[in-house]
Design an enzyme around this catalytic site. Sequence first.
Site, PDB file in Angstrom:
ATOM      1  CD  GLU A   1      -5.410   1.492  -3.121  1.00 58.60           C
ATOM      2  OE1 GLU A   1      -6.590   1.653  -2.796  1.00 58.60           O
ATOM      3  OE2 GLU A   1      -4.514   1.293  -2.306  1.00 58.60           O
TER       4      GLU A   1
ATOM      5  CG  HIS B 178      -1.937   1.097   1.159  1.00 56.69           C
ATOM      6  ND1 HIS B 178      -1.632   2.389   1.528  1.00 56.69           N
ATOM      7  CD2 HIS B 178      -3.216   1.116   0.727  1.00 56.69           C
ATOM      8  CE1 HIS B 178      -2.702   3.159   1.336  1.00 56.69           C
ATOM      9  NE2 HIS B 178      -3.679   2.407   0.844  1.00 56.69           N
TER      10      HIS B 178
HETATM   11  P1  PGA Z   1      -9.708   6.175   0.202  1.00 58.19           P
HETATM   12  O1  PGA Z   1      -8.521   5.134   0.492  1.00 58.19           O
HETATM   13  O2  PGA Z   1     -10.831   5.407  -0.460  1.00 58.19           O
HETATM   14  O3  PGA Z   1     -10.095   6.668   1.565  1.00 58.19           O
HETATM   15  O4  PGA Z   1      -9.164   7.241  -0.673  1.00 58.19           O
HETATM   16  C1  PGA Z   1      -8.133   4.229  -0.495  1.00 58.19           C
HETATM   17  C2  PGA Z   1      -6.981   3.387  -0.026  1.00 58.19           C
HETATM   18  O5  PGA Z   1      -6.030   3.879   0.579  1.00 58.19           O
HETATM   19  O6  PGA Z   1      -6.995   2.178  -0.285  1.00 58.19           O
END
Ligand code: PGA
Length: 255
Positions: free
Chosen positions: A166, A95
């Site tokens: 992401e 992540h």
């Molecule tokens: P968010 O987080 O939907 O609050 O932007 C996404 C993530 O970090 O997986």
Amino acid sequence: MEAFLIGTNWKMNKTFEESEKYLKALTELTASYKSAKFFVIPPYTHLKASADQLNKTPIKLGAQNMHWLDSGPYTGEISPAWLCDAGVSIAELGHSERRQYYNENDYDLNKKVCAAQRHGLVALLCIGENAQEKQFGVTKEILCRQLKIALHNVQAENGSIWIAYEPVWAIGENGTPATPEYIEKIHQQIYECLEELFCEDAKNIPILYGGSVNPDNCSCLAQLKHVDGLFIGRSAWDLKQFEKILKNLQSVGKL
Ligand code: PGA
């Protein structure tokens, strides 16, 4: 590609009590959406209790990180073997918060992906470019590099790899949601990179999108080509918002 994937990582949020309440409500809420595959990724300390609570439900349980070794002198680390013992089936790896604050790098992630496979855990590998990389026009190169290193010498036949795209600039309170056009273009590039790595088996690797997914943008994003699931933070922690997301996805035939 099989069931649409919908999951949430709680990051460092929710007390034991909140966790128990949330999982109870989540189980009830998701029971009628049988065509999707749901997963939830609580903090480590909540995993065993969460596994017991989700035991008789189809909701899958993930951990937010893990070490690549089973045991050893690594104070503060978590063994993949313990995750399996606790009833976890997904290891979220790489992540952007782990990359940014804890120096997680692609070479270590490769060891973690291999360890996940050794233990029969799904490796949910998160990739994404930051704002500066986007601005300098190197997104494709950054994502391919992340994929090629973290998935080096990895097999992809049996659904044991999931990718979450992401973009770092789209995550969290100060994130700007990516546009559907941008997401579709990048997911296509990710798919092509996976094809380069795994040929036909690329089809077995779902690509999820995450970063400011909310009730307003979810149905549009879910319908994009090569978006096989949504990975949701804040909007899934509040089950009222999450319910709206599920209703909206159902209305466009994704659930
Ligand atoms: P968010 O987080 O939907 O609050 O932007 C996404 C993530 O970090 O997986």
